[in-house]
Structures are given as C-alpha cells and as structure tokens.
Design an enzyme around this catalytic site. Structure first.
Site, PDB file in Angstrom:
ATOM      1  CD  GLU A   1      -2.935  -1.012   2.073  1.00 56.28           C
ATOM      2  OE1 GLU A   1      -3.028  -0.585   3.348  1.00 56.28           O
ATOM      3  OE2 GLU A   1      -4.154  -1.743   1.865  1.00 56.28           O
TER       4      GLU A   1
ATOM      5  CD  GLU B   1      -3.910  -6.191   2.334  1.00 55.74           C
ATOM      6  OE1 GLU B   1      -4.910  -5.512   3.019  1.00 55.74           O
ATOM      7  OE2 GLU B   1      -2.699  -5.870   2.315  1.00 55.74           O
TER       8      GLU B   1
END
Ligand code: BGP
Length: 479
Positions: free
Chosen positions: A184, A378
């Site tokens: 991320e 995810e």
C-alpha cells in the site's frame, strides 16, 4: 451457489498475511525492532502513532504490544501452511520482515538465521505446490532507520532497501516468483509513520513535502528493485501494491465530480509512476500550489521510466465518497482513509462500508488506465467471531462478503479485465494493522487469542474454511 465460472484456468486463489501482523518472535534469532513493535493496540494509545509518532521513538512503555508474540506464526508456520494447503491454496501472500534480515536496516551483511526462517517457510509452501507472493516491505521498516535516519525521507534508505532486495532476491530466486515492492505505497499520504517515515516539525519544512519526498524515494527504490529483480531472475514478476478504492461523487454537481477525480488521483499518482514510468502532469500543479520541492537526482526520471512493474496489485475494502457540500460531514471511517457514509451501502462492525460493485468498478478503472495484469492481494471482512457451544464458528457474514466480491471480480473479468489472482486478507486471524486488535478477525482459521494477549493460540477452522476450499477446487463455480 453452483454455476459456470469465468475464472481463467490458472487463476491464483489464496490468502494473504504480513510478517509483522502474524509472526511474533519479535526479537528471536537476532531480529531487530520494527516500527510496529513499538505500537500498542488502539485501546492503549495506538492512535497516537498517527498524530505524534515521535513519541514512539522515545521511551514510552506500554503494557502490551500485540506484534511481539502475535499468533506466533514464526513457530506455527508448518501447521498453518498445512491448513492453507488443505483449502487448496495456489498462492500464499506474506512478507519478509526486513529487520529479521537486517536487524538495524543499514548493515552490509544479513542475519543468516532470519534468512533460514524464510528458506523453511518457502520450502514448506513448495512442498504443497503453493506459490509464494512476497511483499518486501509491509509496514515494518526497521525502527533503527526511523530513529537514526528519519525514515524514507532520507535517500540513504534506497541503498539499504536495495541491499536487502539483493540478498533476498538471490537467496530465494528459485523459491519465489511474485514480488511486491511496498505494501500500500499510497499509505505514505495517510499514515506516514506506518509507511516508514517520521515527520519532525523541528527539522522538516512541511509535512506534505516530507510525504512526497519519502514517496519519491520509495518510487525510485521500487523501480531499482524491479530492475534488480529482473537481472537476478528474468522469470521474476514484480508488482506495485496500492490501497485501492474508487471515489464516487456524492451528487452529479460537477464540483463533486471534480473532487472525486482529484481524490482518486492522490492514490493513482503512485501507480501512475510505477506502471507508466513518469510523474503525471497533474502533480505539477499540486506541487506548485503546495510549494513542494522534491529533490531528485539526475538519473531518477530514467530509472522510473525504464523499470515499470510487471503487474498491478492492490487491496480493496471499500469505495469512497466525495462532496463539496460542507453539511455532508457524516464522516465514517473506512480503512485508514475516512470517508462520508454512502447511504446505499451497509457497513461492517468496524464501520468499513461494504461495496462489492465498487470492486468491479475499481478493477475496470485500474485496467483501463494501465492495461497491465491485476492481482487482488487483499480483500476481506474484519468482524468479531463467536464460538458456538458445540465449538463451531458460523461466519456466514464472511462467506456472504467474499461471495459478493468474488462475483463482482468475475464480472470485471468478463468486462475484459486481466486478473491473475485473488488472495483474501488475513486468511488466518491476525493482529489488525489499524487497531492492533485480535478481535477484528478476517480468517478462515480462528486463533484463540484476545486483544490483551490471552489465549492458547489454538487454531480452529471456521465455516468459511470449507466454503473457500470448494470455491478454489471448483475454480469459482461453487460459491
Ligand atoms: C491494509 C493492510 C493490511 C491489513 C488490512 C486490514 O491496509 O495492508 O496490513 O491489516 O489493511 O486492515 P486492518 O488490519 O486494520 O483491519
């Protein structure tokens, strides 16, 4: 639900975790401290990380640190991987803990014991023909690098990171094929400390400048790591990793639409650089208006241009909403980003809004933008689970969540999006990144551990375990 699915034959179904949230053994076999190891849970001050990270670099002693033992994956990995294999995982995403390999981060020579652990872990996956998908840096930059170098705002971290990459690429070149350079990466804009940088008002000009300088250093590091990876093994596939979402305008008021566009660009900036190889034009205006001056070296632009990623991976939990109407301020937390409540969506017990169609939209948006393969690394539902009197855990809400998202992922594939795999987040219960809680559970496998560290750490299969097993064995036909 049984029907014909449209998933490609070699679709990589699996699950994801991160070293810092499951391994524990925080000082074992010479491991150094990571920044996560000084973070208590949300009920004991974790929120301060976001507002006053410098405090965490000082002498604060909290009662309990969830990462220190966690679910003890370090010692249970064999049993846990056997359970993943039982579900039929084709891929397992985890991360390598940087301070396990380089305890301080700036050493030249790696810690052999740390390397041995991952040898054993990857061998165990290979035993079951499970591909390893490895995040090189998932929120656990060595604490020493934050204390002594200020973290990623310091360009020296590029060299330390590349030395770490060189060691792991060479060591695991026959065991791992898929690599993600930074988890991320856009988290730098939202949670700077967890992304590995300390903003210090005493020495730094502006917080925004620090964030973008750190981002630049990570982007260059990511490009150089991609280059290095390909030179060590031409079969390696290297991806970027974005906390993805799509921002909807609250109304058709053009100002809302414009705001939504700009909010999305804050995240797409990162993938634009990693997938296209250059800074997007729209950033020139942002930098000018915010008086941000990024220090670049002469070769940086060439490095970025020549070393774009092979695929784009992302996490997806929810969509966001943008409004220019000041009365629309019913801000509702969604992941580390906060957003306005969308009246069309339900939310989880942690107030994360649930939007499966948003996944289809996001996949289409990203694929339209880059035309590179996508990997959803995810997605999942963090909820409290209850053990029934008969010992079962009937997490039908999790099954519903995942089914709805898988169906929309399939729609995106039918729309023409190339997607190579799907790893649900937290395939085994682990410590939450945002709150440090255990009670926010994502797994197909329950772990007997509470928010204060009490419990046997025994593993129990939830109802979703058998469900996901069928999903995988039927390649998405049985949902
Ligand atoms: C992402 C992180 C993961 C993971 C997930 C769920 O932002 O990459 O590390 O934790 O979110 O978030 P949480 O654990 O806060 O529920």
């Amino acid at each position: 639900m049984i029907r014909n699915s449209s998933f490609p034959e070699n679709f990589l179904w699996g699950g994801a975790v991160a070293a810092n949230q499951c391994e524990g053994a925080y000082l074992e076999d010479n491991k150094g401290m990571s920044l996560v190891d000084v973070m208590p849970d949300i009920h004991n001050g974790r929120g301060e990380v976001f507002t006053n990270p410098n405090k965490f670099l000082g002498e604060v002693n909290y009662k309990y640190y969830p990462s220190h033992i966690s679910i003890d994956f370090y010692h249970n990995y064999k049993e846990d991987i056997a359970l993943f294999a039982e579900m039929g995982f084709k891929v397992f995403r985890t991360s390598i803990s940087w301070p396990r390999i380089f305890p301080n981060g700036d050493e030249i020579e790696p810690n052999e014991k740390g390397l041995q652990f991952y040898d054993k872990l990857f061998d165990e996956c290979l035993k079951y023909k499970i591909e390893s998908l490895i995040t090189i840096n998932h929120f656990d930059t060595p604490l020493y690098l934050l204390k002594n170098y200020g973290g990623w705002k310091n360009r020296k971290l590029i060299d330390f990171y590349l030395n770490y990459c060189k060691v792991i690429f060479n060591r695991y070149k026959n065991k791992v094929k898929y690599w993600l350079t930074f988890n991320e990466i856009n988290m730098m804009m939202h949670s700077t400390f967890i992304a590995g940088t300390v903003y210090d008002p005493k020495v730094d000009k502006s917080e925004d400048e620090v964030k973008y300088q750190s981002a630049h250093n990570q982007l260059v590091a990511s490009a150089l790591a991609t280059k290095l990876a390909h030179s060590i093994n031409s079969e390696f596939k290297v991806g970027c990793m974005l906390a993805a979402s799509t921002t909807y305008p609250y109304t058709c008021n053009p100002n809302d639409v414009l705001k939504a566009l700009n909010l999305d660009r804050e995240s797409y900036f990162f993938t634009d650089v990693q997938a296209r190889g250059y800074y997007p034009k729209y950033m020139e205006r942002t930098f000018k208006e915010k008086n941000i001056n990024i220090k670049m070296q002469p070769d940086d632009k060439k490095i970025l241009l020549e070393n774009t990623v092979d695929f784009i991976s992302f996490s997806y939990y929810s969509s966001k909403l943008a409004s220019t109407d000041p009365t629309k301020n019913d801000s509702n937390s969604s992941n580390i980003f906060s957003t306005i409540r969308n009246p069309y969506l339900k939310a989880s017990g942690w107030n994360w809004q649930i939007d499966p169609v948003g996944l289809r939209i996001t996949m289409n948006n990203i694929y339209d933008r880059y035309q590179k393969p996508l990997f959803i690394v995810e997605n999942g539902l963090g909820e409290k689970d209850v053990i029934e009197e008969d010992g079962t855990i009937n997490d039908t809400y999790r099954i519903d969540y995942l089914r709805d998202h898988i169906l929309e992922m399939e729609e995106a594939i039918k729309d023409g999006v190339e997607c190579i795999g799907y790893t649900t987040w937290g395939c085994i219960d682990l410590v939450s990144a945002s709150t440090g809680e255990m009670s926010k559970r994502y797994g197909f496998i329950y772990v007997d551990l509470d928010d204060n560290g009490n419990g046997t750490r025994k593993r129990i299969k939830k109802r979703s375990f058998d469900w996901y097993k069928k999903v995988i064995s039927s390649n998405g036909s049985e949902l």
